[in-house]
Design a protein around this motif. Sequence first.
Motif, short mmCIF file in Angstrom:
data_model
loop_
_atom_site.label_atom_id
_atom_site.label_comp_id
_atom_site.label_asym_id
_atom_site.label_seq_id
_atom_site.Cartn_x
_atom_site.Cartn_y
_atom_site.Cartn_z
N THR A 82 43.83 37.12 43.59
CA THR A 82 43.79 35.66 43.56
C THR A 82 42.38 35.09 43.66
N HIS A 83 41.39 35.93 44.00
CA HIS A 83 40.02 35.42 44.17
C HIS A 83 39.01 36.42 43.61
N ALA A 84 38.05 35.93 42.85
CA ALA A 84 36.99 36.79 42.33
C ALA A 84 36.18 37.43 43.45
N ARG A 85 36.10 36.78 44.60
CA ARG A 85 35.34 37.34 45.72
C ARG A 85 35.92 38.66 46.22
N ASP A 86 37.17 38.99 45.84
CA ASP A 86 37.84 40.20 46.32
C ASP A 86 37.66 41.40 45.39
N VAL A 87 36.96 41.20 44.28
CA VAL A 87 36.81 42.27 43.29
C VAL A 87 36.26 43.55 43.92
N ASP A 88 35.20 43.46 44.69
CA ASP A 88 34.57 44.66 45.24
C ASP A 88 35.49 45.40 46.21
N ALA A 93 39.00 50.13 47.12
CA ALA A 93 40.27 50.79 47.44
C ALA A 93 40.77 51.60 46.25
N HIS A 94 40.68 51.03 45.05
CA HIS A 94 41.12 51.74 43.85
C HIS A 94 40.32 53.02 43.67
N LYS A 95 39.01 52.95 43.83
CA LYS A 95 38.17 54.13 43.67
C LYS A 95 38.56 55.22 44.67
N GLU A 96 38.78 54.84 45.91
CA GLU A 96 39.16 55.83 46.92
C GLU A 96 40.48 56.50 46.59
N LEU A 97 41.41 55.75 46.05
CA LEU A 97 42.74 56.30 45.74
C LEU A 97 42.78 57.07 44.42
N PHE A 98 41.95 56.69 43.45
CA PHE A 98 42.08 57.23 42.10
C PHE A 98 40.81 57.85 41.51
N ASP A 99 39.77 58.04 42.29
CA ASP A 99 38.51 58.53 41.74
C ASP A 99 38.68 59.85 41.00
N ALA A 100 39.49 60.74 41.53
CA ALA A 100 39.71 62.04 40.88
C ALA A 100 40.63 61.93 39.67
N VAL A 101 41.44 60.88 39.62
CA VAL A 101 42.44 60.72 38.56
C VAL A 101 41.88 59.95 37.36
N ARG A 102 41.15 58.88 37.66
CA ARG A 102 40.53 58.02 36.65
C ARG A 102 41.52 57.46 35.62
N PRO A 103 42.56 56.74 36.07
CA PRO A 103 43.48 56.12 35.11
C PRO A 103 42.81 54.96 34.39
N ALA A 104 43.39 54.56 33.28
CA ALA A 104 42.99 53.30 32.65
C ALA A 104 43.33 52.20 33.66
N ILE A 108 42.81 41.63 37.09
CA ILE A 108 43.01 40.30 36.53
C ILE A 108 43.08 39.28 37.65
N ILE A 109 42.40 38.16 37.49
CA ILE A 109 42.46 37.10 38.48
C ILE A 109 43.58 36.14 38.07
N VAL A 110 44.48 35.88 39.04
CA VAL A 110 45.64 35.01 38.80
C VAL A 110 45.59 33.84 39.78
N SER A 111 46.43 32.85 39.56
CA SER A 111 46.40 31.67 40.42
C SER A 111 47.11 31.87 41.75
N GLY A 112 48.03 32.83 41.84
CA GLY A 112 48.72 33.04 43.11
C GLY A 112 49.94 33.92 42.95
N PHE A 113 50.58 34.21 44.10
CA PHE A 113 51.77 35.06 44.14
C PHE A 113 52.91 34.32 44.82
N VAL A 114 54.06 34.96 44.94
CA VAL A 114 55.24 34.32 45.52
C VAL A 114 55.05 33.94 46.98
#
Length: 133
Positions: A82-88, A93-104, A108-114
């Motif tokens: 929901t915020h560009a400030r959260d990209v890093d 977190a994604h890198k820590e979970l998937f660094d060895a896997v390297r999925p596509a 995406i920044i969205v306006s909000g969730f439920v």
Amino acid sequence: MTESVRKVVTGAPWEEQFGYSRAVELPNGTVLVAGCTSVVGGAIADGGPYEQTVNSFNVAFDALKQLGLGAEDVVRTRMYITHARDVDEVGRAHKELFDAVRPAASMIIVSGFVDPRLVVEVEVEAYRGDGAA
């Protein structure tokens, strides 16, 4: 859909309310995991973007586990924030979970969730190499 399509239902309240499965495995071995958030036991888990990302992917991993798959089988991820400030933090977190896997991957920044306390939602696609369900 044919009988060879397998579905994972976790009992999360939104699955019943909105009529969807947490994960669906197609006959060709492709597994699609629905949007996962940091909702654990019906409550939103504490934490910022990094923690919510890890929790959200763990929800997806739990669904994959029910089909005999794991993070190493993931071929695509989508991270909605929901915020560009959260990209890093989300990317870390994604890198820590998937660094060895390297999925596509997409972020995406969205306006909000439920629920406005949620700042991350993730989707996962995995592939069972032999195509056997």
